[in-house]
Design an enzyme around this catalytic site. Sequence first.
Site, mmCIF file in Angstrom:
data_model
loop_
_atom_site.group_PDB
_atom_site.id
_atom_site.type_symbol
_atom_site.label_atom_id
_atom_site.label_comp_id
_atom_site.label_asym_id
_atom_site.label_seq_id
_atom_site.Cartn_x
_atom_site.Cartn_y
_atom_site.Cartn_z
ATOM 1 N N SER A 65 -3.623 -12.808 -9.028
ATOM 2 C CA SER A 65 -4.684 -12.683 -10.133
ATOM 3 C C SER A 65 -5.921 -13.367 -10.161
ATOM 4 C CB SER A 65 -4.133 -12.402 -10.981
ATOM 5 O OG SER A 65 -4.958 -11.505 -12.598
ATOM 6 N N TYR A 118 2.704 -11.713 -18.075
ATOM 7 C CA TYR A 118 1.614 -11.012 -16.179
ATOM 8 C C TYR A 118 1.172 -12.515 -15.622
ATOM 9 C CZ TYR A 118 -1.662 -8.639 -13.371
ATOM 10 O OH TYR A 118 -2.613 -8.598 -12.611
HETATM 11 P P1 NAD Z 1 -2.853 0.220 -9.910
HETATM 12 O O1 NAD Z 1 -1.899 0.316 -10.770
HETATM 13 O O2 NAD Z 1 -3.025 1.226 -9.601
HETATM 14 O O3 NAD Z 1 -1.806 -0.377 -8.713
HETATM 15 C C1 NAD Z 1 -0.218 -0.725 -8.870
HETATM 16 C C2 NAD Z 1 0.665 -0.278 -7.837
HETATM 17 O O4 NAD Z 1 1.580 -0.994 -8.605
HETATM 18 C C3 NAD Z 1 0.412 1.448 -8.410
HETATM 19 O O5 NAD Z 1 0.758 2.019 -6.944
HETATM 20 C C4 NAD Z 1 1.906 1.480 -8.310
HETATM 21 O O6 NAD Z 1 2.680 2.965 -8.421
HETATM 22 C C5 NAD Z 1 2.690 0.194 -8.259
HETATM 23 N N1 NAD Z 1 4.257 -0.095 -8.525
HETATM 24 C C6 NAD Z 1 3.715 -0.047 -10.456
HETATM 25 N N2 NAD Z 1 5.191 -0.216 -10.529
HETATM 26 C C7 NAD Z 1 6.006 -0.029 -9.797
HETATM 27 C C8 NAD Z 1 7.045 -0.494 -9.298
HETATM 28 N N3 NAD Z 1 8.267 -0.277 -10.349
HETATM 29 N N4 NAD Z 1 7.871 -0.011 -8.044
HETATM 30 C C9 NAD Z 1 7.092 0.351 -7.522
HETATM 31 N N5 NAD Z 1 5.795 0.496 -6.778
HETATM 32 C C10 NAD Z 1 5.206 -0.216 -8.571
HETATM 33 O O7 NAD Z 1 -3.327 -1.409 -10.389
HETATM 34 P P2 NAD Z 1 -4.312 -2.275 -9.340
HETATM 35 O O8 NAD Z 1 -5.461 -2.344 -9.651
HETATM 36 O O9 NAD Z 1 -4.368 -1.912 -8.141
HETATM 37 O O10 NAD Z 1 -3.607 -3.074 -9.313
HETATM 38 C C11 NAD Z 1 -2.874 -3.551 -7.399
HETATM 39 C C12 NAD Z 1 -2.891 -4.762 -8.011
HETATM 40 O O11 NAD Z 1 -3.546 -5.836 -7.846
HETATM 41 C C13 NAD Z 1 -1.599 -5.277 -8.766
HETATM 42 O O12 NAD Z 1 -0.840 -6.565 -8.146
HETATM 43 C C14 NAD Z 1 -2.720 -6.326 -10.278
HETATM 44 O O13 NAD Z 1 -1.407 -6.840 -10.910
HETATM 45 C C15 NAD Z 1 -3.424 -6.655 -8.928
HETATM 46 N N6 NAD Z 1 -4.592 -7.037 -10.073
HETATM 47 C C16 NAD Z 1 -5.979 -6.106 -10.396
HETATM 48 C C17 NAD Z 1 -6.859 -6.418 -10.687
HETATM 49 C C18 NAD Z 1 -7.531 -5.433 -11.847
HETATM 50 O O14 NAD Z 1 -8.603 -5.748 -12.768
HETATM 51 N N7 NAD Z 1 -7.196 -3.845 -11.365
HETATM 52 C C19 NAD Z 1 -7.203 -7.337 -11.254
HETATM 53 C C20 NAD Z 1 -6.067 -8.689 -10.813
HETATM 54 C C21 NAD Z 1 -4.818 -8.096 -10.308
#
Ligand code: NAD
Length: 255
Positions: A146, A160
Amino acid sequence: MKIDDLVGKAVLITGSSTGIGAAVARGFGSHGMRVAVHGNSNMESAEQVAADVRAAGGEAIVLRADVRDPAACTMLVKAACETFGRLDILVNNAGGVVQRSPIRDAHDDLFEEVMALNARSVFNCSRAALPFMESQGGGVIISTTSLAARNGGGGRSVLYAASKGFVSSFTRGLAKEVARFNIRVNAVAPGVIDKPNKSATTPAHQIDAALRMTPMRRQGTLDECVGAYLYLASDALSSFVTGQVIEVNGGLLMP
Ligand code: NAD
């Protein structure tokens, strides 16, 4: 556009029932890949993503695991490897903020959960994948880190941000360790990416503040993250790229 060397490759994407992981799964599916879609709490959504992968021309299986559990990570990777007979690409994507809290009020339980979800799962899944990748002559590991890893997070998300700092450092260190086995290890660092229910973990004023500092003046879309994963997954496009973090952030933070 078709990236020919990806056709038929086997990939496991953790956290691919929703969000960025689901978009990456669909993107890999459209390149004719064999995709292990992974979910935990929302298996209906994982099944839908698998159906989308198949409709796009790929193969898909659906696996369930709580990646906070080290043994579950090991079994998850093993199940993908055994089903496909190999694992060309592992995408460590599952993760999340869990809960915003000032550090002075943060309990040990929150620390444990944030680290288990974002940091230890990357270690556990990568460690489980390495023997398979070594014995098959190579592979690719891509982790979702991130922007927060570099800027400390968007407010009350220090744990985080620190857990994603682990992911970025782990990426660089592991890349050095396993290059001799023809395994490339890289990461993608999304900035502010729009997704359903984003307001559940990120207050609107924080998104607005970030957008004011973003040269592109908007959030990224889930689909705009996919290209970085395709690039890093493809030996044809990135065979000399390892230990790198690709920033997908509209210019919000520049190296
Ligand atoms: P999201 O919540 O849609 O995706 C997160 C995924 O992780 C989900 O599919 C969820 O089922 C899975 N997950 C959560 N806890 C879990 C567990 N205990 N066991 C198994 N699976 C689990 O959100 P996203 O934004 O698509 O996030 C995906 C990745 O991108 C993450 O690592 C997040 O930190 C990172 N990220 C997102 C952003 C943003 O702005 N959306 C920015 C930077 C980084």
